[in-house]
Design a protein around this motif. Structure first.
Motif, mmCIF file in Angstrom:
data_model
loop_
_atom_site.group_PDB
_atom_site.id
_atom_site.type_symbol
_atom_site.label_atom_id
_atom_site.label_comp_id
_atom_site.label_asym_id
_atom_site.label_seq_id
_atom_site.Cartn_x
_atom_site.Cartn_y
_atom_site.Cartn_z
ATOM 1 N N ILE A 278 42.171 35.888 50.573
ATOM 2 C CA ILE A 278 42.962 34.759 50.560
ATOM 3 C C ILE A 278 42.075 33.781 49.414
ATOM 4 O O ILE A 278 41.077 34.292 48.763
ATOM 5 C CB ILE A 278 42.803 33.876 51.866
ATOM 6 N N ASN A 279 42.632 32.766 49.126
ATOM 7 C CA ASN A 279 42.016 31.749 48.177
ATOM 8 C C ASN A 279 40.408 31.551 48.586
ATOM 9 O O ASN A 279 39.935 31.448 49.658
ATOM 10 C CB ASN A 279 42.862 30.241 48.562
ATOM 11 N N LYS A 280 39.708 31.875 47.462
ATOM 12 C CA LYS A 280 38.315 31.866 47.720
ATOM 13 C C LYS A 280 37.548 30.682 48.209
ATOM 14 O O LYS A 280 36.729 30.871 48.979
ATOM 15 C CB LYS A 280 37.780 32.101 46.390
ATOM 16 N N ASP B 158 35.599 30.888 51.614
ATOM 17 C CA ASP B 158 33.789 30.312 51.604
ATOM 18 C C ASP B 158 34.038 28.809 52.757
ATOM 19 O O ASP B 158 32.835 29.190 53.354
ATOM 20 C CB ASP B 158 33.840 29.288 50.114
ATOM 21 N N PHE B 159 35.302 28.386 52.818
ATOM 22 C CA PHE B 159 35.224 27.297 53.981
ATOM 23 C C PHE B 159 34.873 27.823 55.160
ATOM 24 O O PHE B 159 34.146 27.281 56.007
ATOM 25 C CB PHE B 159 36.467 26.478 53.925
ATOM 26 N N GLU C 75 43.054 39.401 60.261
ATOM 27 C CA GLU C 75 42.395 38.334 59.863
ATOM 28 C C GLU C 75 41.597 38.595 58.604
ATOM 29 O O GLU C 75 41.315 39.647 58.336
ATOM 30 C CB GLU C 75 41.239 37.995 61.068
ATOM 31 N N PRO C 76 41.792 37.464 57.488
ATOM 32 C CA PRO C 76 41.456 37.811 56.170
ATOM 33 C C PRO C 76 39.905 37.389 56.072
ATOM 34 O O PRO C 76 39.388 38.151 54.966
ATOM 35 C CB PRO C 76 42.214 37.032 55.341
ATOM 36 N N VAL C 77 39.149 36.794 56.799
ATOM 37 C CA VAL C 77 38.024 36.552 56.795
ATOM 38 C C VAL C 77 37.000 37.382 57.387
ATOM 39 O O VAL C 77 36.984 37.432 58.679
ATOM 40 C CB VAL C 77 37.803 34.881 57.028
ATOM 41 N N LEU C 78 35.953 38.024 56.458
ATOM 42 C CA LEU C 78 35.150 38.951 56.833
ATOM 43 C C LEU C 78 34.021 38.483 58.026
ATOM 44 O O LEU C 78 33.846 39.220 58.956
ATOM 45 C CB LEU C 78 34.464 39.555 55.931
ATOM 46 N N GLY D 49 45.689 23.336 51.862
ATOM 47 C CA GLY D 49 46.764 23.808 52.853
ATOM 48 C C GLY D 49 48.092 23.181 52.764
ATOM 49 O O GLY D 49 48.520 22.648 51.646
ATOM 50 N N TYR D 50 48.881 23.555 53.642
ATOM 51 C CA TYR D 50 50.508 23.211 53.683
ATOM 52 C C TYR D 50 50.651 22.416 54.942
ATOM 53 O O TYR D 50 50.484 22.860 55.766
ATOM 54 C CB TYR D 50 51.414 24.210 53.363
ATOM 55 N N TYR D 51 51.007 21.143 54.928
ATOM 56 C CA TYR D 51 51.404 20.445 56.278
ATOM 57 C C TYR D 51 52.713 20.224 56.273
ATOM 58 O O TYR D 51 53.363 19.438 55.381
ATOM 59 C CB TYR D 51 50.515 19.169 56.107
#
Length: 271
Positions: A7-9, A13-14, A76-79, A197-199
């Motif tokens: 995903i977007n870096k 990171d967030f 899930e993309p976040v390790l 994000g997209y709201y």
């Protein structure tokens, strides 16, 4: 496990630096968690179901569903979240797969339910959001249910008004963009906010789901507008007041005129 950036870096990171686990334990987090479980429960059969929890973070919902007897696959993309989920999965027995919503590694007609817990929050590009919805439809069985969670286009603006920060130029510029285009980009000088994000407006969420060949069932406020009670936390700690707040939320959860006051919403649709 080798780290992969799916995903977007900045988003990766967030989530790598913040705690999604503790987020559901503070502020409005407990209400969001309780309501999400309640809403999901309405669409999961009493008999064991195959559930894909896509973007399910550290596996908090996957753990809950697995303990209720369902066959759950967390994607899930976040390790960092995968590693946290794997610890939960040792007891609750669910599968953890590092992957992303636009490319699900499952065969056609595989799942009874697909839950999109994070993808609709983050993807600013409409085509990528549609790819996620189409993938969800592909892996669902005929008659299978999609449950998609989204952030409301008013979320930042209402919070800014309550907190008295709407007059800050950077914050107002962010809110104006969310209200007009749905695009969320946090100011660089305000730490701790979701970077990209997209709201959604509810009508746009319904439109996108229908355009991806789903049958729209309903849309629900998650937190609703009860969090606007100026004594919200005191009321939640009082059983009689809490009962009134939750009854009010249930009464208004499908009111199209009031859903915009809810930070999050859930759409239900059928293949």
């Amino acid at each position: 496990m080798k780290s992969k950036s799916l995903i977007n870096k900045e988003i990766d990171d967030f989530y790598s630096k913040t705690s999604e686990e503790t987020r559901l334990q503070i502020g409005l987090g407990p209400l969001e968690f309780e309501r999400n479980k309640n809403l999901i429960s309405r669409f999961i059969s009493q008999k064991p179901s195959i559930v894909l929890d896509v973007g399910g973070g550290p596996g908090i919902y996957s753990e809950w569903m697995a303990k209720n007897g369902h066959s759950v696959y967390l994607v899930e993309p976040v390790l960092k979240h995968i590693r946290q989920a794997q610890k939960r999965a040792k007891k609750a027995k669910f599968e953890c797969i590092q992957g992303e919503a636009g490319n699900l590694k499952f065969e056609n007609n595989f799942a009874d339910i697909v839950i999109l817990h994070g993808p609709l929050y983050h993807l600013q590009d409409e085509k990528k959001r549609n790819d996620c919805l189409k993938e969800a439809r592909r892996v669902l069985k005929p008659g299978g249910i999609l449950l998609g969670f989204a952030i409301n286009y008013t979320a930042s603006t209402i919070a800014a008004l309550i907190q008295g920060v709407i007059g800050h130029d950077e914050f107002f510029s962010m809110c104006r963009e969310e209200l007009t285009s749905g695009i969320h980009d946090a100011p660089k000088n305000i730490p701790g906010m979701l970077p990209h994000g997209y709201y959604y407006k509810q009508e746009d969420l319904i439109k996108e789901v229908k355009e991806c060949s789903f049958e729209f069932l309903d849309i629900f406020a998650v937190e609703g507008f009860i969090w606007l009670d100026k004594n919200y936390f005191e009321s939640q700690a009082n059983p009689s007041k809490r009962k009134i707040l939750m009854e009010l939320l249930k009464l208004t959860e499908n009111d199209k005129n009031l859903i915009s006051f809810s930070p999050h919403m859930m759409i239900a649709a059928k293949k």
